[in-house]
Motif scaffolding. Sequence first.
Motif, PDB file in Angstrom:
ATOM      1  N   GLN A  58       0.823  -1.209   0.000  1.00 22.45           N
ATOM      2  CA  GLN A  58       0.000   0.000   0.000  1.00 22.45           C
ATOM      3  C   GLN A  58       0.858   1.260   0.000  1.00 22.45           C
ATOM      4  O   GLN A  58       0.552   2.231  -0.705  1.00 22.45           O
ATOM      5  CB  GLN A  58      -0.924  -0.004   1.221  1.00 22.45           C
ATOM      6  CG  GLN A  58      -2.005  -1.073   1.169  1.00 22.45           C
ATOM      7  CD  GLN A  58      -2.876  -1.064   2.411  1.00 22.45           C
ATOM      8  OE1 GLN A  58      -2.384  -0.972   3.528  1.00 22.45           O
ATOM      9  NE2 GLN A  58      -4.175  -1.154   2.214  1.00 22.45           N
TER      10      GLN A  58
ATOM     11  N   LYS B 168      -6.611   7.547  -0.225  1.00 21.36           N
ATOM     12  CA  LYS B 168      -7.320   6.368   0.283  1.00 21.36           C
ATOM     13  C   LYS B 168      -6.334   5.375   0.903  1.00 21.36           C
ATOM     14  O   LYS B 168      -6.583   4.826   1.992  1.00 21.36           O
ATOM     15  CB  LYS B 168      -8.098   5.704  -0.848  1.00 21.36           C
ATOM     16  CG  LYS B 168      -8.885   4.470  -0.410  1.00 21.36           C
ATOM     17  CD  LYS B 168      -9.661   3.869  -1.581  1.00 21.36           C
ATOM     18  CE  LYS B 168     -10.434   2.625  -1.147  1.00 21.36           C
ATOM     19  NZ  LYS B 168     -11.197   2.031  -2.296  1.00 21.36           N
TER      20      LYS B 168
ATOM     21  N   GLN C  64      -5.813   4.166   4.898  1.00 15.44           N
ATOM     22  CA  GLN C  64      -5.785   2.767   5.333  1.00 15.44           C
ATOM     23  C   GLN C  64      -4.544   2.492   6.178  1.00 15.44           C
ATOM     24  O   GLN C  64      -4.579   1.693   7.120  1.00 15.44           O
ATOM     25  CB  GLN C  64      -5.815   1.839   4.114  1.00 15.44           C
ATOM     26  CG  GLN C  64      -7.145   1.864   3.371  1.00 15.44           C
ATOM     27  CD  GLN C  64      -7.110   1.098   2.066  1.00 15.44           C
ATOM     28  OE1 GLN C  64      -6.063   0.557   1.673  1.00 15.44           O
ATOM     29  NE2 GLN C  64      -8.232   1.036   1.362  1.00 15.44           N
TER      30      GLN C  64
END
Length: 238
Positions: free
Chosen positions: A131, A163, A167
């Motif tokens: 990520q 986004k 997270q």
Amino acid sequence: MRAEFEAQLAHADQICVRLEYAEFLAHAGEIQSAIQQYQQVLQSAESADMPQLRAMAVNQLACLHRQRGEYDTAVVLQRRSLAMGINNALEGELAADLGNLAVDAIAAGDLSLAENLLLRSLALETAANSQAGQAADYGNLAIVYGLQRNYRSAVQCLRRALKLHRQLNDIRAIGCDLMNLAAMYEVQQRWDRSEFLLQLAVRVLQVDDAVDLITRAKSALAETRRISQLRAFDARRN
């Protein structure tokens, strides 16, 4: 902290300790000292035939030289790191090399090359489910698209980065994404949207007490509000 590292290295020159010391110096802004430590890590990695560590050390050296504005040296080292990654099938290192070479391409004004490198890096980071890596690539792609005045794609990339950073709960990165989104709307003269995002950035960054970024966000917010007020002023009343 420095004395502790040096004492450990004097007792036994361990690669892991020297690597931690190099990272500590880099974060402290002591670039030349960090370079010296990474060079010694590289020598140890070559002697011990540790390809992943060798590629990582060369990558870090490239980053440090880039930080000092020595872009020619950074490009040479980054390409060397990339070759190591390819030869030894180090996919994690490959993504970092491609992303860093893209940053060099952006600095050189070669936006087409930068976009190509970032898309290749993004594919590797996505396959690895990284990520943080994906967020970094989306952020840099936004810069490329912004410079190309493709603001729609730039905004989409920044939203994806935002986004991912949410997270990861990376407060500073979230604040930066919001500020970059605000800047992208500002160049489109969408002042209300820009002001809202900067207000949100300030609130988010206050959670992490990120003083430097808060100062930048507040300064940008004040300027956006000033421009909005000027645009609302009826010149016929002057």
